[in-house]
Structure formats: structure tokens, C-alpha cells
Design a protein around this motif. Structure first.
Motif, PDB file in Angstrom:
ATOM      1  N   LEU A 178       0.845  -1.196   0.000  1.00 41.80           N
ATOM      2  CA  LEU A 178       0.000   0.000   0.000  1.00 41.80           C
ATOM      3  C   LEU A 178       0.879   1.244   0.000  1.00 41.80           C
ATOM      4  O   LEU A 178       1.728   1.416   0.880  1.00 41.80           O
ATOM      5  N   SER A 179       0.665   2.122  -0.968  1.00 48.65           N
ATOM      6  CA  SER A 179       1.408   3.378  -1.034  1.00 48.65           C
ATOM      7  C   SER A 179       0.899   4.344   0.030  1.00 48.65           C
ATOM      8  O   SER A 179      -0.299   4.383   0.329  1.00 48.65           O
ATOM      9  N   PRO A 180       1.795   5.201   0.566  1.00 44.53           N
ATOM     10  CA  PRO A 180       1.352   6.218   1.525  1.00 44.53           C
ATOM     11  C   PRO A 180       0.713   7.428   0.851  1.00 44.53           C
ATOM     12  O   PRO A 180       0.193   8.311   1.547  1.00 44.53           O
ATOM     13  N   ALA A 181       0.744   7.515  -0.469  1.00 39.49           N
ATOM     14  CA  ALA A 181       0.196   8.675  -1.175  1.00 39.49           C
ATOM     15  C   ALA A 181      -1.316   8.742  -1.003  1.00 39.49           C
ATOM     16  O   ALA A 181      -2.015   7.730  -1.082  1.00 39.49           O
ATOM     17  N   LYS A 182      -1.831   9.947  -0.792  1.00 42.37           N
ATOM     18  CA  LYS A 182      -3.258  10.154  -0.528  1.00 42.37           C
ATOM     19  C   LYS A 182      -4.075   9.999  -1.803  1.00 42.37           C
ATOM     20  O   LYS A 182      -3.759  10.588  -2.842  1.00 42.37           O
ATOM     21  N   THR A 183      -5.135   9.209  -1.727  1.00 44.02           N
ATOM     22  CA  THR A 183      -6.057   9.045  -2.850  1.00 44.02           C
ATOM     23  C   THR A 183      -7.471   9.369  -2.385  1.00 44.02           C
ATOM     24  O   THR A 183      -7.794   9.257  -1.206  1.00 44.02           O
ATOM     25  N   TYR A 184      -8.323   9.736  -3.364  1.00 45.19           N
ATOM     26  CA  TYR A 184      -9.692  10.141  -3.050  1.00 45.19           C
ATOM     27  C   TYR A 184     -10.729   9.290  -3.778  1.00 45.19           C
ATOM     28  O   TYR A 184     -11.928   9.542  -3.652  1.00 45.19           O
ATOM     29  N   SER A 185     -10.273   8.313  -4.532  1.00 49.02           N
ATOM     30  CA  SER A 185     -11.142   7.322  -5.165  1.00 49.02           C
ATOM     31  C   SER A 185     -10.321   6.050  -5.295  1.00 49.02           C
ATOM     32  O   SER A 185      -9.090   6.090  -5.213  1.00 49.02           O
ATOM     33  N   PRO A 186     -10.958   4.897  -5.478  1.00 52.66           N
ATOM     34  CA  PRO A 186     -10.200   3.651  -5.594  1.00 52.66           C
ATOM     35  C   PRO A 186      -9.357   3.657  -6.871  1.00 52.66           C
ATOM     36  O   PRO A 186      -9.890   3.681  -7.985  1.00 52.66           O
ATOM     37  N   LEU A 187      -8.033   3.672  -6.723  1.00 51.73           N
ATOM     38  CA  LEU A 187      -7.162   3.702  -7.903  1.00 51.73           C
ATOM     39  C   LEU A 187      -5.811   3.088  -7.595  1.00 51.73           C
ATOM     40  O   LEU A 187      -5.473   2.798  -6.450  1.00 51.73           O
ATOM     41  N   LEU A 188      -5.035   2.920  -8.664  1.00 49.94           N
ATOM     42  CA  LEU A 188      -3.738   2.254  -8.594  1.00 49.94           C
ATOM     43  C   LEU A 188      -2.785   2.905  -9.577  1.00 49.94           C
ATOM     44  O   LEU A 188      -3.170   3.246 -10.700  1.00 49.94           O
ATOM     45  N   ALA A 189      -1.516   3.054  -9.159  1.00 46.66           N
ATOM     46  CA  ALA A 189      -0.427   3.356 -10.080  1.00 46.66           C
ATOM     47  C   ALA A 189       0.795   2.586  -9.610  1.00 46.66           C
ATOM     48  O   ALA A 189       1.122   2.589  -8.416  1.00 46.66           O
ATOM     49  N   ALA A 190       1.455   1.906 -10.531  1.00 49.61           N
ATOM     50  CA  ALA A 190       2.643   1.132 -10.195  1.00 49.61           C
ATOM     51  C   ALA A 190       3.585   1.124 -11.396  1.00 49.61           C
ATOM     52  O   ALA A 190       3.157   1.307 -12.537  1.00 49.61           O
ATOM     53  N   VAL A 191       4.869   0.903 -11.124  1.00 47.74           N
ATOM     54  CA  VAL A 191       5.862   0.753 -12.181  1.00 47.74           C
ATOM     55  C   VAL A 191       6.498  -0.623 -12.034  1.00 47.74           C
ATOM     56  O   VAL A 191       6.927  -1.013 -10.935  1.00 47.74           O
ATOM     57  N   VAL A 192       6.548  -1.362 -13.142  1.00 46.17           N
ATOM     58  CA  VAL A 192       7.114  -2.706 -13.170  1.00 46.17           C
ATOM     59  C   VAL A 192       8.370  -2.672 -14.032  1.00 46.17           C
ATOM     60  O   VAL A 192       8.321  -2.275 -15.199  1.00 46.17           O
ATOM     61  N   GLU A 193       9.499  -3.055 -13.444  1.00 42.84           N
ATOM     62  CA  GLU A 193      10.770  -3.123 -14.178  1.00 42.84           C
ATOM     63  C   GLU A 193      11.047  -4.581 -14.521  1.00 42.84           C
ATOM     64  O   GLU A 193      11.148  -5.427 -13.631  1.00 42.84           O
TER      65      GLU A 193
END
Length: 322
Positions: A178-193
Motif C-alpha cells: 500500500l502506497s502512503p500517497a493520498k487518494t480520493y477514489s479507488p485507484l492504482l499506479a505502479a511501475v514494473v521493471e
């Protein structure tokens, strides 16, 4: 069902509902604008969850004077979050709530505009080398879009490595992180190397829409080839995504619950009506609401003229084969 390579927004597989969204080149900033590749909003798919804007830029060489880099003077935002992620280079963020923050590869800058904020971004003075990154917008839902503006910087994001594949969660949660970044709707961002010849399968939330963008070179999404810079969009129902690449690649993965509010997006504003936008523009011109930014990026950007016809709210679009 069998799938075939898709072109110009055609569905590539009935099974995966994979739609390719080719980028278009647009200038970013004022007189010294640099060219970016924009895939959201797209005529086929306006949003992926609350993700409503995606620019991918570089790699491009920047000299110590800043030539060739990012120079985006002060400009306003309403009703959104800006997300800055770098793969190479350094950028300085300044805003009207007093933030002054450099962002480097592996770090997240997140600005919540709310009722209104102004900011500027410039390549770090004296730092030469390649600049490569993405900037995204998240549309704030109605119950959050009028909040006071604020800024976050996250230098320590959750990350895991397995079989040579590195997964970093920028926002939301994935693979138990779980990222600590604040969100206001259910969402996801990730980077895959992904290393050369690497392959990994990610378990996804089937209630989300998803998008995947190869940032470095050709990659395969569910064994279908997708060119660098093209956004592959997946309808809700996708439970897993297999990523693979013959050469080392980095993939940006986005996701979110379908955003069911209609939006008006114009210039740097996200609102709900034409009048929202017109009022924000007038406030910027008259020096209200947004505050001032101290930055080396130059004079504030002037607001363009509104269109002669009223701006029309639009909902999400896409997921049909036509």
C-alpha cells in the motif's frame, strides 16, 4: 479466444478487451515548450478510473543550462491531483502553498489542487543528462474537489523484487503493498521493471479499469505486443495481467474503479460545468484564488481564450470495439 495485434484503437482481443491508444505529440509549457506524448484523454477512452491525463516525455538530453529540459512556468489547476514520476533526470517543483521540492527517479511528487493552486516545474539548474518521465492527472470526485490545496513528496515507496522483476507501488495498493500517497477514489499506479527476457503476472482488481504503458521499448501485455508509448487499456473484468519483454523494459500500470461523474476538462482545469471553468479562468486572469509562485521558470502562463460555444460535460468513453 485468439487475439491479434490491434491498430489505431481497435480491440485486440475479445477476451482481454485490450484497446491500444496511440499517443499524440503536444507542446508542454510556454515559449520554451518541450514535446510530450499524450495518451489520455483519448477519443476512445477518456479516463481509466479517475486517471484523466497522461503525458510521457523523453528521454531527451538536458545541458547544465537547462536547455532541452522542462521549463513550465506558473499555471493554475483545479479539481485534480498532479502526479510526477521520473525515470531519469531531476525536476524542481514550486507551488503557491509554499512547496519547493526536487523530485528524482524513484520518488513521487503529488499535488492536490482542490479548489485551486498554481505551480511551476523546471529541470534542476546545473544538472545535465537525460530527462525521462511521466506526468498524470487524477480527477477528484465531487466530494473532494473543493478541498484546500496541498502537496506531498514520497521518497520511500513500497517495492518488491522477485525473479529479477521489480514492482514499485506509486499510489493505491498492489501485491499486498500500500502506497502512503493520498487518494480520493479507488485507484492504482505502479511501475514494473522487467529484465531482458523477463516475465511476470500481476493479480488485478477485476472491478477496476486498467491501462499499461511501456516506457522504454516494446513489451508484451498478455502475450500481445505493444509499442513503446502506446497505452493499452483494459475494461473491468481483467483479473490478471502478464507482462514480458525481450529487452529490459519499464511498464507503468494504472487502474481505478470506473469514474461515473461527468467532467469538463479545459486547459489546466477539471470541473463539472462550463461555468466552473469560466470562473477559474477569470480568477487566474484577475489574480484571485490561486496565489503566487516564486520560480525561475519565467512569467506565469496566460490563460487561452474560451471557445465560442459552451463546454459540454463528458463521461467516460470506450470499451466497445467500434
Amino acid at each position: 479466444m485468439s487475439g491479434s495485434r490491434c491498430h489505431d484503437g481497435k480491440v485486440s482481443s475479445e477476451e482481454t478487451q485490450h484497446i491500444e491508444l496511440p499517443p499524440r505529440e503536444v507542446p508542454l509549457g510556454g515559449i520554451r515548450a518541450m514535446t510530450v506524448r499524450r495518451t489520455l484523454p483519448h477519443r476512445r477512452v477518456r479516463t481509466i478510473g479517475a486517471w484523466c491525463f497522461l503525458d510521457h516525455y523523453g528521454p531527451r538530453e538536458v545541458d547544465a543550462s537547462g536547455a532541452g529540459g522542462m521549463t513550465v512556468p506558473s499555471h493554475p489547476h483545479t479539481g485534480l491531483q498532479t502526479v510526477t514520476w521520473l525515470l531519469a533526470g531531476q525536476v524542481v517543483h514550486d507551488d503557491s502553498v509554499g512547496s519547493h521540492q526536487e523530485v528524482r527517479p524513484g520518488e513521487l511528487n503529488l499535488m492536490t489542487a482542490g479548489h485551486g493552486i498554481a505551480h511551476a516545474e523546471i529541470s534542476t539548474p546545473g544538472v545535465a543528462g537525460p530527462l525521462h518521465g511521466v506526468q498524470l492527472w487524477v480527477a477528484l470526485p465531487e466530494d473532494s474537489r473543493h478541498q484546500p490545496p496541498h502537496f506531498e513528496h514520497h521518497a520511500d515507496l513500497p517495492q518488491t523484487r522477485d525473479d529479477g522483476v521489480t514492482l514499485t507501488v506509486l499510489m493505491g495498493q498492489l501485491a499486498g503493498m500500500l502506497s502512503p500517497a493520498k487518494t480520493y477514489s479507488p485507484l492504482l499506479a505502479a511501475v514494473v521493471e522487467i529484465p531482458s527476457g523477463g516475465r511476470t503476472t500481476l493479480q488485478l482488481d477485476p472491478g477496476f479499469e486498467h491501462g499499461a504503458l511501456s516506457l522504454d521499448g516494446p513489451a508484451r501485455f498478455n502475450d500481445l505486443p505493444v509499442e513503446r508509448g502506446t497505452l493499452a487499456a483494459f475494461a473491468p473484468g481483467q483479473r490478471a495481467l502478464t507482462l514480458s519483454a525481450e529487452q529490459p523494459a519499464r511498464v507503468l500500470l494504472l487502474g481505478g474503479a470506473p469514474f461515473d461523474e461527468e467532467l469538463v476538462m479545459w486547459w489546466n482545469f477539471v470541473g463539472r460545468t462550463h461555468d466552473d471553468i469560466a470562473e477559474a479562468r477569470a480568477d487566474w486572469i484577475d489574480g484571485r484564488r490561486f496565489g503566487a509562485v516564486r520560480s525561475a521558470a519565467g512569467e506565469p502562463l496566460p490563460a487561452p481564450a474560451l471557445p465560442r460555444t459552451r463546454l459540454i460535460p463528458r463521461g467516460a468513453k470506450g470499451w466497445s470495439p467500434s
